[in-house]
Design a protein around this motif. Structure first.
Motif, PDB file in Angstrom:
ATOM      1  N   PHE A 182       0.833  -1.205   0.000  1.00  0.00           N
ATOM      2  CA  PHE A 182       0.000   0.000   0.000  1.00  0.00           C
ATOM      3  C   PHE A 182       0.869   1.256   0.000  1.00  0.00           C
ATOM      4  O   PHE A 182       0.487   2.294  -0.565  1.00  0.00           O
ATOM      5  N   LYS A 183       2.053   1.170   0.633  1.00  0.00           N
ATOM      6  CA  LYS A 183       2.941   2.325   0.721  1.00  0.00           C
ATOM      7  C   LYS A 183       3.914   2.422  -0.451  1.00  0.00           C
ATOM      8  O   LYS A 183       4.520   3.471  -0.670  1.00  0.00           O
ATOM      9  N   ALA A 184       4.061   1.339  -1.198  1.00  0.00           N
ATOM     10  CA  ALA A 184       5.049   1.319  -2.289  1.00  0.00           C
ATOM     11  C   ALA A 184       4.676   2.250  -3.427  1.00  0.00           C
ATOM     12  O   ALA A 184       5.543   2.759  -4.141  1.00  0.00           O
ATOM     13  N   ILE A 185       3.382   2.473  -3.630  1.00  0.00           N
ATOM     14  CA  ILE A 185       2.880   3.385  -4.659  1.00  0.00           C
ATOM     15  C   ILE A 185       1.799   4.253  -4.024  1.00  0.00           C
ATOM     16  O   ILE A 185       1.309   3.937  -2.926  1.00  0.00           O
ATOM     17  N   PRO A 186       1.388   5.353  -4.663  1.00  0.00           N
ATOM     18  CA  PRO A 186       0.265   6.163  -4.142  1.00  0.00           C
ATOM     19  C   PRO A 186      -1.051   5.385  -4.233  1.00  0.00           C
ATOM     20  O   PRO A 186      -1.939   5.697  -5.031  1.00  0.00           O
ATOM     21  N   PHE A 187      -1.166   4.331  -3.431  1.00  0.00           N
ATOM     22  CA  PHE A 187      -2.265   3.383  -3.559  1.00  0.00           C
ATOM     23  C   PHE A 187      -3.616   4.055  -3.336  1.00  0.00           C
ATOM     24  O   PHE A 187      -4.592   3.764  -4.043  1.00  0.00           O
ATOM     25  N   TYR A 188      -3.690   4.946  -2.361  1.00  0.00           N
ATOM     26  CA  TYR A 188      -4.967   5.591  -2.053  1.00  0.00           C
ATOM     27  C   TYR A 188      -5.437   6.434  -3.235  1.00  0.00           C
ATOM     28  O   TYR A 188      -6.602   6.358  -3.645  1.00  0.00           O
ATOM     29  N   ARG A 189      -4.524   7.229  -3.807  1.00  0.00           N
ATOM     30  CA  ARG A 189      -4.889   8.076  -4.941  1.00  0.00           C
ATOM     31  C   ARG A 189      -5.282   7.235  -6.148  1.00  0.00           C
ATOM     32  O   ARG A 189      -6.279   7.525  -6.830  1.00  0.00           O
ATOM     33  N   PHE A 190      -4.535   6.175  -6.408  1.00  0.00           N
ATOM     34  CA  PHE A 190      -4.861   5.297  -7.532  1.00  0.00           C
ATOM     35  C   PHE A 190      -6.219   4.625  -7.325  1.00  0.00           C
ATOM     36  O   PHE A 190      -6.964   4.415  -8.281  1.00  0.00           O
ATOM     37  N   THR A 191      -6.520   4.276  -6.073  1.00  0.00           N
ATOM     38  CA  THR A 191      -7.810   3.646  -5.782  1.00  0.00           C
ATOM     39  C   THR A 191      -8.960   4.614  -6.036  1.00  0.00           C
ATOM     40  O   THR A 191      -9.990   4.239  -6.611  1.00  0.00           O
ATOM     41  N   VAL A 192      -8.803   5.860  -5.600  1.00  0.00           N
ATOM     42  CA  VAL A 192      -9.836   6.871  -5.843  1.00  0.00           C
ATOM     43  C   VAL A 192     -10.071   7.046  -7.342  1.00  0.00           C
ATOM     44  O   VAL A 192     -11.220   7.076  -7.808  1.00  0.00           O
ATOM     45  N   ASN A 193      -8.998   7.142  -8.109  1.00  0.00           N
ATOM     46  CA  ASN A 193      -9.133   7.287  -9.560  1.00  0.00           C
ATOM     47  C   ASN A 193      -9.827   6.079 -10.175  1.00  0.00           C
ATOM     48  O   ASN A 193     -10.675   6.226 -11.069  1.00  0.00           O
ATOM     49  N   THR A 194      -9.473   4.893  -9.708  1.00  0.00           N
ATOM     50  CA  THR A 194     -10.085   3.673 -10.241  1.00  0.00           C
ATOM     51  C   THR A 194     -11.571   3.618  -9.911  1.00  0.00           C
ATOM     52  O   THR A 194     -12.387   3.231 -10.764  1.00  0.00           O
ATOM     53  N   VAL A 195     -11.934   4.001  -8.701  1.00  0.00           N
ATOM     54  CA  VAL A 195     -13.345   3.989  -8.301  1.00  0.00           C
ATOM     55  C   VAL A 195     -14.142   4.983  -9.130  1.00  0.00           C
ATOM     56  O   VAL A 195     -15.244   4.668  -9.619  1.00  0.00           O
ATOM     57  N   ILE A 196     -13.614   6.205  -9.300  1.00  0.00           N
ATOM     58  CA  ILE A 196     -14.320   7.212 -10.105  1.00  0.00           C
ATOM     59  C   ILE A 196     -14.485   6.735 -11.541  1.00  0.00           C
ATOM     60  O   ILE A 196     -15.566   6.848 -12.138  1.00  0.00           O
ATOM     61  N   GLN A 197     -13.421   6.189 -12.117  1.00  0.00           N
ATOM     62  CA  GLN A 197     -13.498   5.679 -13.484  1.00  0.00           C
ATOM     63  C   GLN A 197     -14.529   4.565 -13.589  1.00  0.00           C
ATOM     64  O   GLN A 197     -15.379   4.566 -14.498  1.00  0.00           O
ATOM     65  N   THR A 198     -14.488   3.616 -12.656  1.00  0.00           N
ATOM     66  CA  THR A 198     -15.375   2.458 -12.723  1.00  0.00           C
ATOM     67  C   THR A 198     -16.830   2.841 -12.524  1.00  0.00           C
ATOM     68  O   THR A 198     -17.709   2.411 -13.288  1.00  0.00           O
ATOM     69  N   VAL A 199     -17.109   3.658 -11.515  1.00  0.00           N
ATOM     70  CA  VAL A 199     -18.489   4.076 -11.251  1.00  0.00           C
ATOM     71  C   VAL A 199     -19.044   4.866 -12.424  1.00  0.00           C
ATOM     72  O   VAL A 199     -20.197   4.661 -12.840  1.00  0.00           O
ATOM     73  N   GLY A 200     -18.237   5.760 -12.993  1.00  0.00           N
ATOM     74  CA  GLY A 200     -18.697   6.548 -14.132  1.00  0.00           C
ATOM     75  C   GLY A 200     -19.024   5.692 -15.342  1.00  0.00           C
ATOM     76  O   GLY A 200     -20.073   5.863 -15.979  1.00  0.00           O
ATOM     77  N   ILE A 201     -18.147   4.748 -15.652  1.00  0.00           N
ATOM     78  CA  ILE A 201     -18.372   3.880 -16.815  1.00  0.00           C
ATOM     79  C   ILE A 201     -19.584   2.980 -16.589  1.00  0.00           C
ATOM     80  O   ILE A 201     -20.431   2.822 -17.479  1.00  0.00           O
ATOM     81  N   VAL A 202     -19.685   2.385 -15.416  1.00  0.00           N
ATOM     82  CA  VAL A 202     -20.810   1.486 -15.133  1.00  0.00           C
ATOM     83  C   VAL A 202     -22.134   2.241 -15.213  1.00  0.00           C
ATOM     84  O   VAL A 202     -23.103   1.768 -15.819  1.00  0.00           O
ATOM     85  N   PHE A 203     -22.184   3.426 -14.613  1.00  0.00           N
ATOM     86  CA  PHE A 203     -23.427   4.219 -14.627  1.00  0.00           C
ATOM     87  C   PHE A 203     -23.853   4.547 -16.054  1.00  0.00           C
ATOM     88  O   PHE A 203     -25.017   4.381 -16.430  1.00  0.00           O
ATOM     89  N   LEU A 204     -22.920   5.014 -16.872  1.00  0.00           N
ATOM     90  CA  LEU A 204     -23.249   5.391 -18.246  1.00  0.00           C
ATOM     91  C   LEU A 204     -23.602   4.174 -19.097  1.00  0.00           C
ATOM     92  O   LEU A 204     -24.567   4.206 -19.874  1.00  0.00           O
ATOM     93  N   GLN A 205     -22.840   3.091 -18.964  1.00  0.00           N
ATOM     94  CA  GLN A 205     -23.120   1.910 -19.775  1.00  0.00           C
ATOM     95  C   GLN A 205     -24.486   1.304 -19.441  1.00  0.00           C
ATOM     96  O   GLN A 205     -25.202   0.856 -20.348  1.00  0.00           O
ATOM     97  N   ILE A 206     -24.852   1.297 -18.167  1.00  0.00           N
ATOM     98  CA  ILE A 206     -26.149   0.740 -17.787  1.00  0.00           C
ATOM     99  C   ILE A 206     -27.283   1.583 -18.355  1.00  0.00           C
ATOM    100  O   ILE A 206     -28.218   1.067 -18.982  1.00  0.00           O
TER     101      ILE A 206
END
Length: 276
Positions: free
Chosen positions: A60-84
């Motif tokens: 978790f400390k080796a990379i900016p894991f928290y920031r990458f997780t936030v970006n992944t969640v925003i990307q995933t939620v946005g794509i899922v919402f629009l595709q549905i």
């Protein structure tokens, strides 16, 4: 009467196939829990000598894991919402609508299934670059706002619903959107849930598109982050494989949890997805 030998053989074959499919996941898990010294042993162990749960914190400390997780969640939620939502509206038009060229347009939608994103990313990249969307959430989400496979699944489900249901709802004063979201969508919930899972997995695991469309840690996603971690330890993978496996487990855990809870909907949806 069932043949006991056939039944036993079938069970044994199923167990063997399951073990073969599960073994890579098991190996990834035990590798994540080993020490670097144990990874260097000439004879690999099938269970860690000491469970190193702190490897997950180190990853978790080796990379900016928290920031990458936030970006992944925003990307995933946005794509899922629009595709549905886009899939529901398009499927309704292709299944219940009557307009010239409907079937021909649907064939074009299906044709999009055979075109890989690597073929079209150059013109899309140029277009997004000209409007200043590179390194933004728009570039990660908008190009994947519609799913041809999702439209196909929902269309097949909507076609199986009797038109009398729609006519009855219209007689009661329901608008087109009310018919779509309050009548048809609940009836197609297994297919909607399946599309949600498929879209979630594809978006969460996306690597090529986020890699091309982002160039700073502020906008990187988890898959790209793990690749960065691997590149940072190039030449010492054997010493740091436990960190790579720990990070990989943290990334796939949400997918496993979602699939466990949604698998019954996937089976029900696939049973209704034959081409009609």
């Amino acid at each position: 009467m069932k043949n006991p030998l056939f039944t036993s053989t079938r069970v044994i074959v199923a167990i063997i196939i399951t073990l073969i499919m599960f073994f890579p996941i098991y190996w990834m898990l035990i590798t994540a829990l080993k020490t670097s010294s144990e990874l260097r042993m000439a004879v690999p162990t099938f269970w860690p000598e000491k469970l190193m749960w702190e490897n997950f914190a180190s990853a978790f400390k080796a990379i900016p894991f928290y920031r990458f997780t936030v970006n992944t969640v925003i990307q995933t939620v946005g794509i899922v919402f629009l595709q549905i939502n886009i899939g529901i509206m398009a499927a309704y038009a292709f299944s219940k609508g009557t307009f010239p060229g409907r079937d021909a347009l649907f064939v074009l939608v299906l044709a999009a299934l055979i075109v890989p994103e690597q073929v079209v990313f150059v013109p899309i990249y140029v277009m997004l670059s000209k409007i200043g969307w590179i390194n933004t959430y728009y570039a990660l989400i908008i190009p994947h706002a519609a799913s041809a496979y999702g439209i196909f699944l929902l269309r097949q489900m909507f076609r199986s619903i009797n038109n009398d249901v729609i006519e009855a709802a219209k007689v009661d004063g329901a608008s087109r959107l009310q018919v779509l979201y309050r009548i048809l969508t609940p009836m197609a919930m297994p297919t909607v849930a399946t599309l949600t899972v498929i879209s979630f997995i594809h978006s969460w695991n996306a690597y090529f598109w986020p890699l091309v469309m982002t160039n700073s840690n502020k906008m990187r996603v988890l898959t790209v982050g793990i690749s960065m971690m691997r590149d940072s330890i190039a030449g010492d993978e054997a010493l740091n494989m436990h960190l790579l496996m720990s990070a990989s487990i943290l990334v796939i855990l949400p997918i496993v949890i979602m699939f466990v809870f949604a698998q019954k909907y996937i089976v029900a949806a696939m049973a209704n997805s034959t081409f009609k």
